[in-house]
Design an enzyme around this catalytic site. Structure first.
Site, mmCIF file in Angstrom:
data_model
loop_
_atom_site.group_PDB
_atom_site.id
_atom_site.type_symbol
_atom_site.label_atom_id
_atom_site.label_comp_id
_atom_site.label_asym_id
_atom_site.label_seq_id
_atom_site.Cartn_x
_atom_site.Cartn_y
_atom_site.Cartn_z
ATOM 1 N N ARG A 60 13.588 -5.319 -0.386
ATOM 2 C CA ARG A 60 14.116 -4.706 -1.610
ATOM 3 C C ARG A 60 13.059 -3.828 -2.284
ATOM 4 N NH1 ARG A 60 16.571 -8.785 -5.886
ATOM 5 N NH2 ARG A 60 14.378 -9.428 -6.024
ATOM 6 N N ASP A 82 0.847 -1.188 0.000
ATOM 7 C CA ASP A 82 0.000 0.000 0.000
ATOM 8 C C ASP A 82 0.889 1.247 0.000
ATOM 9 O OD1 ASP A 82 -3.009 0.826 0.526
ATOM 10 O OD2 ASP A 82 -1.746 2.177 1.700
ATOM 11 N N ASN A 132 -2.786 12.927 -3.927
ATOM 12 C CA ASN A 132 -3.874 13.320 -4.840
ATOM 13 C C ASN A 132 -4.394 14.707 -4.508
ATOM 14 O OD1 ASN A 132 -4.186 11.324 -6.780
ATOM 15 N ND2 ASN A 132 -5.505 10.061 -5.521
ATOM 16 N N GLU A 191 -4.518 2.452 -4.537
ATOM 17 C CA GLU A 191 -3.065 2.444 -4.343
ATOM 18 C C GLU A 191 -2.585 1.140 -3.726
ATOM 19 O OE1 GLU A 191 -4.797 4.171 -0.535
ATOM 20 O OE2 GLU A 191 -5.281 4.059 -2.661
ATOM 21 N N ASP A 208 -1.850 9.242 -10.572
ATOM 22 C CA ASP A 208 -1.701 8.149 -11.552
ATOM 23 C C ASP A 208 -0.228 7.910 -11.883
ATOM 24 O OD1 ASP A 208 -4.408 7.819 -11.626
ATOM 25 O OD2 ASP A 208 -4.716 8.907 -13.511
#
Length: 419
Positions: free
Chosen positions: A355, A292, A300, A335, A309
């Site tokens: 990673r 997330d 936004n 997201e 986006d």
């Protein structure tokens, strides 16, 4: 243009004509079926319906011609009558096709948004009844079926014993096809998927009729060339329609399984694959990651949805480069993303998850290659199991708990639950 054995009239063999007409009948039928199916797939395009009706309109004339040709020839007068009837149905088949193509071209420019456009559509559909019903009825009454009103399109030369079409009718058809081709090019600019091939069909029709002008008593090979061009051009249309249908099916299948923005798998496919892998694995280690983007709503709100986006596509690119090729990545919504891994160890899972987290943090930092306005971090919840005793819903709940743990502990970190 028919031939009677043991006769001095040297014209097209009757069986050859029958084979060509039957072939064209089935070719037009196939094109009509494909185009009507294409229309029902998207009923917003009235022009597609009218194009399908254009190919349907020729079937009546083909049936009439087949019925005429199959009767045996008993004399020169019958050859003359048959040839005249065939020329009538040929002429009206061309006129019906041109009429409906013209309506389709007009319908392609109608605006679907306003109420006037709906009225125009109704008017166009009403006009399409003329070539579908009125013209075939008119052509039938002009043929030998109705001797009182029979219209003669051919001349019979008793001296040369030959049947010749009146060139002025062919010239009119050529002019109509040429005008239609001109308007198709100027109105559509040949930018759509279908109209360039319809323009090619118009060009082939012009070539066919130009060849018919050269038809004489000594060179009937041009008739075979003319009919061959018509058959090949329509077979090409069939090939194009089949190709377009397969491409649309391919695109439809891709959209059903992929996210439109990121082009990775979507939620539906991800959980379907989760069920499938759980049902087939045999005591193999299994890992599910939920990822997330931290504070995505504030991104936004601050920079707008276009920037949001960009952040999503950038994070997806980083995740794809951080996982193994056999791992499955999907966008689960907004997201949030999911990664599915099989045949791995807890050490490898921890390494890959860390990673991903580090790469997102570093590669979205200052002067990043993605052009993101501010640094982005990501929280990752992982569930790792080595036993097959968990259902898909169990694994999802446990992965979700791990994700909330990572977020509640300050975000930008990895939380792993192991079983």
């Amino acid at each position: 243009m028919l031939y009677q054995e043991n006769s001095s009239i040297k014209l097209i063999p009757q069986m050859n004509y029958l084979i060509v007409v039957v072939a064209l009948f089935f070719i037009n039928t196939i094109i009509f079926i494909f185009m009507i199916l294409k229309y029902f797939a998207n009923t917003q395009h009235l022009s597609t319906l009218l194009l399908s009706l254009a190919f349907l309109s020729g079937l009546v004339y083909f049936v009439e011609t087949i019925y005429i040709i199959r009767e045996p020839i008993n004399g020169s007068s019958l050859i003359y009558t048959k040839a005249n009837d065939i020329s009538i149905f040929y002429l009206f088949r061309q006129l019906s096709f041109i009429f409906l193509l013209s309506l389709a071209l007009y319908a392609a420019g109608i605006n679907n948004a306003d109420q006037t456009g709906n009225k125009k559509k109704i008017a166009v559909l009403v006009l399409s009844l003329i070539p579908l019903f009125a013209l075939p009825t008119f052509a039938h009454n002009l043929s030998s079926y109705n001797p009182d009103y029979c219209w003669f399109f051919i001349d019979y030369s008793a001296k040369n014993k030959s049947v010749v079409w009146k060139n002025n009718f062919i010239e009119i058809i050529i002019c109509l096809w040429a005008f239609l081709l001109f308007f198709i090019i100027t109105q559509t600019r040949l930018t759509s998927k279908l109209w360039p091939y319809i323009a090619l069909l118009c060009l082939s029709a012009i070539c066919c009729n130009l060849l018919l002008l050269a038809l004489d008593d000594y060179n009937y090979s041009v008739w075979y060339i003319s009919r061959g061009i018509e058959v090949i051009s329509k077979l090409f249309i069939i090939s194009v329609l089949i190709y377009n249908i397969f491409k649309e099916l391919q695109l439809s299948n891709k959209l059903a399984a992929h996210d439109a923005l990121t082009n990775i798998y979507n939620r539906r496919y991800f959980f379907s694959e989760l069920d499938s892998r759980l049902n087939t694995r045999n005591k193999v280690s299994f890992c599910l990651m939920f990822l997330d983007i931290d504070h995505f709503k504030s991104i936004n709100d601050r920079w707008g949805h276009a920037e949001g986006d960009k952040v999503i596509t950038s994070v997806v690119d980083i995740i794809q480069k951080s996982i193994r090729s056999e791992d499955l990545l999907a966008r689960l919504g907004g997201e949030e993303f999911g990664v599915m891994m099989c045949n791995t160890s807890i050490t490898q899972v921890r390494f890959i998850a860390e990673r991903i987290r580090k790469n997102v943090e570093i590669l979205t930092g200052a002067n990043n290659i993605y052009g993101i306005q501010e640094p982005v971090t990501i929280s990752i919840g992982v569930f790792f199991a080595t036993t097959p005793n968990y259902s898909a819903s169990d694994i999802m709940v446990l992965s979700d708990k791990a994700l909330y743990e990572a977020k509640n502990n300050g975000r930008n970190q990895v939380a792993i639950h192991q079983a």
